[in-house]
Design an enzyme around this catalytic site. Structure first.
Site, PDB file in Angstrom:
ATOM      1  N   MET A   1      45.543  40.228  42.999  1.00 18.19           N
ATOM      2  CA  MET A   1      45.827  39.382  41.826  1.00 18.19           C
ATOM      3  C   MET A   1      44.824  38.223  41.762  1.00 18.19           C
ATOM      4  SD  MET A   1      47.756  38.923  39.251  1.00 18.19           S
ATOM      5  CE  MET A   1      49.168  39.955  39.587  1.00 18.19           C
ATOM      6  N   CYS A   2      44.367  37.925  40.580  1.00 13.53           N
ATOM      7  CA  CYS A   2      43.381  36.867  40.402  1.00 13.53           C
ATOM      8  C   CYS A   2      44.058  35.514  40.222  1.00 13.53           C
ATOM      9  CB  CYS A   2      42.526  37.168  39.178  1.00 13.53           C
ATOM     10  SG  CYS A   2      41.848  38.826  39.162  1.00 13.53           S
ATOM     11  N   GLN A   3      43.239  34.500  40.211  1.00 14.74           N
ATOM     12  CA  GLN A   3      43.720  33.136  39.988  1.00 14.74           C
ATOM     13  C   GLN A   3      43.066  32.591  38.723  1.00 14.74           C
ATOM     14  OE1 GLN A   3      45.690  31.000  41.953  1.00 14.74           O
ATOM     15  NE2 GLN A   3      46.124  32.455  43.589  1.00 14.74           N
ATOM     16  N   ASN A 108      44.225  37.477  34.253  1.00  8.25           N
ATOM     17  CA  ASN A 108      44.868  37.773  35.534  1.00  8.25           C
ATOM     18  C   ASN A 108      45.889  38.863  35.252  1.00  8.25           C
ATOM     19  OD1 ASN A 108      47.358  37.648  36.998  1.00  8.25           O
ATOM     20  ND2 ASN A 108      46.812  35.706  37.905  1.00  8.25           N
TER      21      ASN A 108
END
Lengths: 274, 274
Positions: A1-3, A108
């Site tokens: 998962m991205c930020q 995201n």
């Protein structure tokens, strides 16, 4: 998962403090090592710094941390690759021009079986679901408003329809800005804080760094910071209710039809970056 | 008058040496203090560093000088404003996406009474004649090749027609790249050099800096550097004949119909940056 990290202000503000904590999530306090990027609007112009290497080691991030670019709208992203190789062209945020304005987008989430029909006006350069979603958004905005629009309510209404459509393919938290306003869509996890006088003394969750904003602001300044998870551990962040799209302008959410949010206290010391 | 710098290579190469001399022209050895920018292609992706402040003082330029980004195609520009205020959105190089590729453009010159009809697909964000010309070029390419093309001869032929048309409005030296090839149009002043084995020991004209390329290259490397005026004072640069458009690929000009050039020796120590 991205930020994700966004900032929207009523006066040009530097993001050095928030970026210091955010950046640590790119390989130091978290495992998002697949590149990072940050875009600053300055007037109609935009500066985009991209680095496919981890932000924690990046000389470009070192520059951004220490070089106070003042901006009304900022969008940053740290990547944990789901679709698309770790390559520069797959690094967020993405930029395109529509109606003589730059648009910046970061995502995201993970979209599955997402294969929209594009007119060809905006085509992805890389291979991410995110850039494809961005191109589709702009394609549809261009069709919906052939003469363009800067009306925040019109844009919000159309983007909300698109967010629901695209979001049916999976997690679709995103930040989008045209330099005037910043749209934040929460499909699973996104929160924000509005800082204004009296300003707090804020302490980062990811680094032992404290700043007294009273020393670096004027009483009229207002700054909204939007992030995947709270960046500070001693302030009250507001969780955006999943399914909602907020439009930020002049450092605060604009009251539009779909802006229901629920405040939520994040207890000190329990902030996670998962 | 602005300064252009381009690089086209057969293997990813850093531009640190040439940039050191080029950068000095932004306020140190010359008077181009109205901002600067540099774009690097890396694969299909592009990184664009822009700074509306003079390159000689710029922390971003300091980063670029010391951070060896390796690229097949680079375009840099130092601005002396003629049309358009000194603002970020007026800072070259400009970037757009066409056919799922990024295109980068920088211009040296001044176009008068240039008011082309645009379809609206590509619109300028700033107020320079240069960005307007870029939008017009892409608009026309998009119309000429609705399905896109990566054929260098096709692109060259169409760009040549457009360069003549736009160039009728004034000086129109430009560099343009889609990441595969780099086009260099000379309307008044543009020269290039192809470096290959045996590599020279080159000495900058604008700074007392020497590099022995044999130490940093392999025998198969080939690098073309294109600049407004020669960057070194001990090498033989080739002046591009005004009115010609060259297409560089794999570090050398491609033989196309319109590639007539004339070699010209620049005597040692008499290189000017006027």
């Amino acid at each position: 998962m991205c930020q994700l990290l966004g900032m929207n202000c009523n006066v040009p503000t530097d993001i050095c403090f928030s970026f210091a904590g955010f950046r640590a999530r790119g390989g130091l306090t978290d495992h998002h090592r697949d590149g990072w990027g940050i875009a600053f609007f300055e007037g109609a112009g935009a500066r985009v710094f991209l680095d496919p290497s981890p932000s924690a080691d990046s000389p470009v991030a070192e520059l951004v941390k220490h070089y106070p670019i003042r901006s009304l709208n900022v969008i940053a992203h740290i990547r944990k690759a789901t679709q698309g190789e770790v390559r520069l062209e797959n690094t967020h945020p993405f930029q395109r021009e529509l109606w003589g304005r730059y648009w910046i987008f970061a995502h995201n989430g993970n979209l599955k079986n997402f294969a929209p029909t594009l007119t060809g006006r905006f085509l992805p350069v890389g291979t991410t679901d995110s850039e494809l979603a961005f191109c589709y958004l702009l394609d549809r905005l261009a069709q919906r408003f052939p003469q363009g629009t800067r009306d925040i309510a019109e844009l919000h209404a159309e983007l909300r329809v698109l967010a629901i459509e695209i979001g049916s393919h999976g997690e679709f938290n995103f930040l989008l800005s045209d330099g005037d306003q910043l749209f934040a869509h929460c499909s699973s996890r996104l929160c924000y804080i509005v800082r204004k006088a009296p300003f707090p003394v804020a302490h980062l969750a990811d680094e032992d760094l404290t700043v007294d904003f009273n020393e670096v602001t004027t009483p009229l300044d207002r700054v909204a910071v939007i992030a995947t998870t709270p960046l500070t551990d001693n302030e009250r962040w507001t969780q955006i209710v999943p399914g909602n799209l907020l439009a930020f302008r002049d450092g605060e959410p604009v009251a539009l039809r779909d802006t229901s949010t629920v405040a939520q206290d994040y207890p000190r010391g329990t902030v996670t970056n998962a």
